[in-house]
Design a protein around this motif. Sequence first.
Motif: not given
Length: 217
Positions: A40-45, A72-73, A80-87
Amino acid sequence: MIDDLEYNTEREHLIIPEYGRHMQKMINYAKTLETKEERNKVAKGIIAVMGNMQPHLRDVPDFQHKLWDQLFIMANFELDVDSPYEKPTKELLEERPQPLKYPQNFPKYRFYGNNIKTMIDVANTWEEGELKEALTFTIANHMKKCFLNWNKDTVEDDVIYKHLYELSDGKINLKNSDEDLTDATSLMRSKNKFSSNNNTKKTHHKKSTNNRQRKRY
């Protein structure tokens, strides 16, 4: 040292090339992290870097949503991360749209166009009166003009009345009318006048553009 060189032909395919290979490597690295907290931390970066790479899209609605979808594409939907939107799903991305149904019109007199039949159908729905009579003669004059576009010589009003009678399924009958349609010469003159006005406007616009581009000392 030559053995360590990488060629594009040997590298993996870039899913979204405009983000570059380094961004793809960052996403691949995020997929290898063991804990979800780290991912999650790396995905936000990564999202922050992607946003900086496309500053011109910051005013676009749902800009952040678009970045997360692209993340995601590019991860091939394996991150597998937590997204603020629908995946998004791979099935939805690869789903083919339904083919469009184009209107299949095969008019008997194609030189009149498809709009003429629509105008005639509308005239058939009107009640008898001066308005309907005016509309029918307007349609007939337009048919005559379309006919002259196809046949540059001339056309008799009886021919137009006959075609109008056929296209209206016998509901509009001007065969016994005493009123004549607009003269063919007048129709062609108005068409030529309209064309010449357009040409004059284009020439004037071209001259004005040239004058603006001329250097002034």
